[in-house]
Design a protein around this motif. Structure first.
Motif, PDB file in Angstrom:
ATOM      1  N   PHE A 122       0.835  -1.194   0.000  1.00 22.84           N
ATOM      2  CA  PHE A 122       0.000   0.000   0.000  1.00 22.84           C
ATOM      3  C   PHE A 122       0.871   1.245   0.000  1.00 22.84           C
ATOM      4  CE2 PHE A 122       0.673  -0.320   4.561  1.00 22.84           C
ATOM      5  CZ  PHE A 122       0.722   0.992   4.994  1.00 22.84           C
ATOM      6  N   SER A 123       0.268   2.332  -0.440  1.00 22.99           N
ATOM      7  CA  SER A 123       0.963   3.614  -0.486  1.00 22.99           C
ATOM      8  C   SER A 123       0.184   4.638   0.330  1.00 22.99           C
ATOM      9  CB  SER A 123       1.081   4.098  -1.931  1.00 22.99           C
ATOM     10  OG  SER A 123      -0.212   4.442  -2.420  1.00 22.99           O
ATOM     11  N   TYR A 124       0.757   5.793   0.502  1.00 26.21           N
ATOM     12  CA  TYR A 124       0.059   6.864   1.205  1.00 26.21           C
ATOM     13  C   TYR A 124      -1.211   7.274   0.447  1.00 26.21           C
ATOM     14  CZ  TYR A 124       3.461   7.785   4.922  1.00 26.21           C
ATOM     15  OH  TYR A 124       4.240   7.709   6.046  1.00 26.21           O
ATOM     16  N   LYS A 125      -1.217   7.104  -0.850  1.00 27.08           N
ATOM     17  CA  LYS A 125      -2.416   7.396  -1.644  1.00 27.08           C
ATOM     18  C   LYS A 125      -3.566   6.482  -1.226  1.00 27.08           C
ATOM     19  CE  LYS A 125      -3.910   7.802  -6.515  1.00 27.08           C
ATOM     20  NZ  LYS A 125      -5.131   8.391  -6.143  1.00 27.08           N
ATOM     21  N   ASP A 126      -3.244   5.221  -0.898  1.00 24.92           N
ATOM     22  CA  ASP A 126      -4.267   4.274  -0.446  1.00 24.92           C
ATOM     23  C   ASP A 126      -4.876   4.685   0.889  1.00 24.92           C
ATOM     24  OD1 ASP A 126      -3.999   2.424  -2.627  1.00 24.92           O
ATOM     25  OD2 ASP A 126      -2.141   1.704  -1.708  1.00 24.92           O
ATOM     26  N   ILE A 127      -4.186   5.553   1.603  1.00 30.43           N
ATOM     27  CA  ILE A 127      -4.700   6.077   2.867  1.00 30.43           C
ATOM     28  C   ILE A 127      -5.390   7.416   2.638  1.00 30.43           C
ATOM     29  CG2 ILE A 127      -4.026   6.992   5.130  1.00 30.43           C
ATOM     30  CD1 ILE A 127      -1.858   4.794   5.157  1.00 30.43           C
ATOM     31  N   ALA A 128      -4.759   8.256   1.866  1.00 32.73           N
ATOM     32  CA  ALA A 128      -5.280   9.610   1.649  1.00 32.73           C
ATOM     33  C   ALA A 128      -6.637   9.597   0.940  1.00 32.73           C
ATOM     34  CB  ALA A 128      -4.277  10.437   0.853  1.00 32.73           C
ATOM     35  N   ASP A 129      -6.777   8.805  -0.104  1.00 33.71           N
ATOM     36  CA  ASP A 129      -8.021   8.821  -0.888  1.00 33.71           C
ATOM     37  C   ASP A 129      -9.258   8.448  -0.063  1.00 33.71           C
ATOM     38  OD1 ASP A 129      -6.577   9.686  -3.050  1.00 33.71           O
ATOM     39  OD2 ASP A 129      -6.702   7.804  -4.183  1.00 33.71           O
ATOM     40  N   PRO A 130      -9.267   7.310   0.650  1.00 34.30           N
ATOM     41  CA  PRO A 130     -10.474   6.964   1.419  1.00 34.30           C
ATOM     42  C   PRO A 130     -10.780   7.955   2.553  1.00 34.30           C
ATOM     43  CG  PRO A 130      -9.010   5.076   1.268  1.00 34.30           C
ATOM     44  CD  PRO A 130      -8.282   6.232   0.688  1.00 34.30           C
ATOM     45  N   LEU A 131      -9.741   8.593   3.077  1.00 33.31           N
ATOM     46  CA  LEU A 131      -9.950   9.561   4.155  1.00 33.31           C
ATOM     47  C   LEU A 131     -10.229  10.966   3.625  1.00 33.31           C
ATOM     48  CD1 LEU A 131      -7.210   8.438   6.729  1.00 33.31           C
ATOM     49  CD2 LEU A 131      -9.656   7.864   6.685  1.00 33.31           C
ATOM     50  N   TYR A 159       1.826  13.800   9.532  1.00 31.91           N
ATOM     51  CA  TYR A 159       1.802  12.977  10.747  1.00 31.91           C
ATOM     52  C   TYR A 159       2.881  11.902  10.747  1.00 31.91           C
ATOM     53  CZ  TYR A 159      -2.708  15.101  11.726  1.00 31.91           C
ATOM     54  OH  TYR A 159      -3.707  15.996  11.993  1.00 31.91           O
ATOM     55  N   PHE A 160       3.166  11.366   9.568  1.00 30.35           N
ATOM     56  CA  PHE A 160       4.114  10.269   9.434  1.00 30.35           C
ATOM     57  C   PHE A 160       5.035  10.560   8.256  1.00 30.35           C
ATOM     58  CE2 PHE A 160       0.152   8.700  11.238  1.00 30.35           C
ATOM     59  CZ  PHE A 160       0.631   8.224  12.462  1.00 30.35           C
ATOM     60  N   PRO A 161       6.170  11.239   8.518  1.00 28.90           N
ATOM     61  CA  PRO A 161       7.070  11.632   7.438  1.00 28.90           C
ATOM     62  C   PRO A 161       7.528  10.467   6.558  1.00 28.90           C
ATOM     63  CG  PRO A 161       7.660  12.751   9.469  1.00 28.90           C
ATOM     64  CD  PRO A 161       6.591  11.753   9.816  1.00 28.90           C
ATOM     65  N   THR A 162       7.671   9.288   7.164  1.00 36.20           N
ATOM     66  CA  THR A 162       8.066   8.107   6.381  1.00 36.20           C
ATOM     67  C   THR A 162       7.069   6.981   6.616  1.00 36.20           C
ATOM     68  OG1 THR A 162       9.413   7.067   8.101  1.00 36.20           O
ATOM     69  CG2 THR A 162      10.513   8.716   6.692  1.00 36.20           C
ATOM     70  N   LYS A 163       7.041   6.067   5.690  1.00 39.83           N
ATOM     71  CA  LYS A 163       6.163   4.909   5.845  1.00 39.83           C
ATOM     72  C   LYS A 163       6.583   4.079   7.056  1.00 39.83           C
ATOM     73  CE  LYS A 163       3.979   1.298   3.098  1.00 39.83           C
ATOM     74  NZ  LYS A 163       3.998   0.563   1.839  1.00 39.83           N
ATOM     75  N   ILE A 218      -8.209  13.110   2.257  1.00 41.34           N
ATOM     76  CA  ILE A 218      -7.162  14.057   2.645  1.00 41.34           C
ATOM     77  C   ILE A 218      -6.054  13.979   1.601  1.00 41.34           C
ATOM     78  CG2 ILE A 218      -7.666  13.941   5.127  1.00 41.34           C
ATOM     79  CD1 ILE A 218      -5.315  11.993   5.439  1.00 41.34           C
ATOM     80  N   ARG A 219      -5.140  14.907   1.655  1.00 39.41           N
ATOM     81  CA  ARG A 219      -4.013  14.901   0.725  1.00 39.41           C
ATOM     82  C   ARG A 219      -2.894  13.995   1.248  1.00 39.41           C
ATOM     83  NH1 ARG A 219      -2.857  20.998  -1.138  1.00 39.41           N
ATOM     84  NH2 ARG A 219      -4.653  21.182  -2.520  1.00 39.41           N
ATOM     85  N   ASN A 220      -2.072  13.511   0.315  1.00 41.78           N
ATOM     86  CA  ASN A 220      -0.889  12.745   0.706  1.00 41.78           C
ATOM     87  C   ASN A 220      -0.040  13.539   1.688  1.00 41.78           C
ATOM     88  OD1 ASN A 220      -1.578  10.579  -0.874  1.00 41.78           O
ATOM     89  ND2 ASN A 220       0.122  10.795  -2.312  1.00 41.78           N
ATOM     90  N   ALA A 221       0.022  14.849   1.485  1.00 46.33           N
ATOM     91  CA  ALA A 221       0.824  15.708   2.362  1.00 46.33           C
ATOM     92  C   ALA A 221       0.337  15.640   3.802  1.00 46.33           C
ATOM     93  CB  ALA A 221       0.801  17.146   1.858  1.00 46.33           C
TER      94      ALA A 221
END
Length: 183
Positions: A24-33, A43-47, A35-38
């Motif tokens: 998974f990528s940050y996009k997989d988190i940002a899109d459902p929430l 909150y979490f500079p690195t994976k 919010i932006r990838n930024a």
């Protein structure tokens, strides 16, 4: 703000337990929430930072469970542990150890260390539970409590993986047999 951070960790936890850390990528988190990838990076500079937060959350859940179970007879404590795995099975997830272990060699060192720490603490707790239960005559098994703990935990981990392929009855059969073998 804390709510967004908790939602990010919660979704990452779900993705790790269903897809794996590397899938998974940050996009997989940002899109459902929505919010932006930024925002995730804020909150979490690195994976790896996000992965550490997920492992830490799991450690906290486990410690809370153990604290709630410690006054119960050892067979009930073990049943609660099994129930926590059953909950994951019912949600078509694997546990954090089972999900991160295949990716272990590709994980950052800090995540590897935290996963080792978590795994060791789970095995130590199950070992202590088995030792205490054996002394009280609740559990009966051959070999050491430490070896039996490894068998129980590894079978619970494998039962979640097999349930993905064979259905939830695989978990039910394995968990029942684990208890039958020691009670």
């Amino acid at each position: 703000m804390q709510d967004t951070k908790e939602k990010i960790v919660g979704l990452a936890d779900q993705l790790i337990k269903t897809k794996g850390f590397n899938s998974f990528s940050y996009k997989d988190i940002a899109d459902p929430l929505a919010i932006r990838n930024a925002a995730v990076h804020y909150y979490f500079p690195t994976k790896a930072d996000l992965g550490m937060a997920v492992i830490d959350q799991e450690i906290n859940f486990m410690n809370t469970g153990i604290a709630n179970w410690e006054t119960l007879p050892e067979d009930q404590q073990l049943r609660h542990l099994i129930a926590s795995f059953e909950n994951k099975c019912n949600r078509h997830m694997v546990c954090i150890m089972g999900s991160l272990s295949p990716d272990y060699n590709t994980l950052p060192e800090n995540m590897q260390a935290r996963l080792r720490q978590f795994s060791a603490s789970v095995i130590a707790w199950v070992t202590k539970c088995l030792e205490n239960g054996q002394k009280k005559g609740i559990f009966h098994f051959k070999g050491t409590a430490g070896d039996r703990a490894l068998l129980i935990v590894s079978n619970l981990l494998a039962s979640l993986l097999l349930s993905r392929v064979m259905g939830e009855t695989a978990f039910e059969n394995i968990s029942k047999q684990l208890l039958d073998d020691i009670l």
